[in-house]
Design a protein around this motif. Sequence first.
Motif, PDB file in Angstrom:
ATOM      1  N   TYR A 189      55.878  45.868  24.257  1.00  0.00           N
ATOM      2  CA  TYR A 189      57.308  45.497  23.943  1.00  0.00           C
ATOM      3  C   TYR A 189      58.401  46.466  24.514  1.00  0.00           C
ATOM      4  N   ASP A 210      61.549  45.506  16.250  1.00  0.00           N
ATOM      5  CA  ASP A 210      60.131  45.825  16.431  1.00  0.00           C
ATOM      6  C   ASP A 210      59.518  45.897  14.979  1.00  0.00           C
ATOM      7  N   ASN A 235      56.228  43.162  17.028  1.00  0.00           N
ATOM      8  CA  ASN A 235      57.554  43.030  17.694  1.00  0.00           C
ATOM      9  C   ASN A 235      57.886  41.649  18.386  1.00  0.00           C
TER      10      ASN A 235
END
Length: 216
Positions: free
Chosen positions: A160, A179, A209
């Motif tokens: 991510y 997140d 995420n």
Amino acid sequence: MGKDKLRRFAEIETFANVYQLDQAKPLKGKWAEQHFKNSNPVVLELACGKGEYSVNLARMFPDKNFIGIDYKGNRIWRGAKTGLEEGISNVAFLRIQIDHILDYFAKGEIAEIWITFPDPQPQDKREKKRLTFPAFLNRYKEILADGGSVHLKTDNDGLYAYTCAKVDELGLVCKRKTDALYASEFVDEVLSIKTHYEKIYLKSDKNINYIEFAFA
């Protein structure tokens, strides 16, 4: 290879909603017209695994076409079989390496791309294998229609963070990111679709995420 895998590989050879390798190349630029028999938008799920996202999106949006892509035929067997059993005519599956995606889709043919819990390829030496590595992003840009989005859902914080950094570095348009998806304002019926692996991660209290981005 186990008996179940062999049986599934044999079965998908007979499935009308599964295309494998060179078998699909003649459909480039013609997926909606020739396979789905309509003019609806085409959406891809990359590294689709068992195809949970593809199948569920197809149920939710009968006015769109969905194609799940993975190289492991024993995985896509599940989604393909569900599609056939339930008569979900707007979902299909393609067994290819994603590196070769430009051989199968024409410029601007795809309305949207989903990447759902891919292998994060965490080792530095495997960066080029990450599905949000710039070389992959360039391929997506080629096949996406103007304004089309790429969605990434991942439990891997490293992937991510890497993807967010690439979006910034390359000047891409970040539409949404978080997140902590299930604590965010973004969660809806689409983002609440849970894959086999996501269910496992959530049982371990792992954060999910999510980022949606587009090409300028």
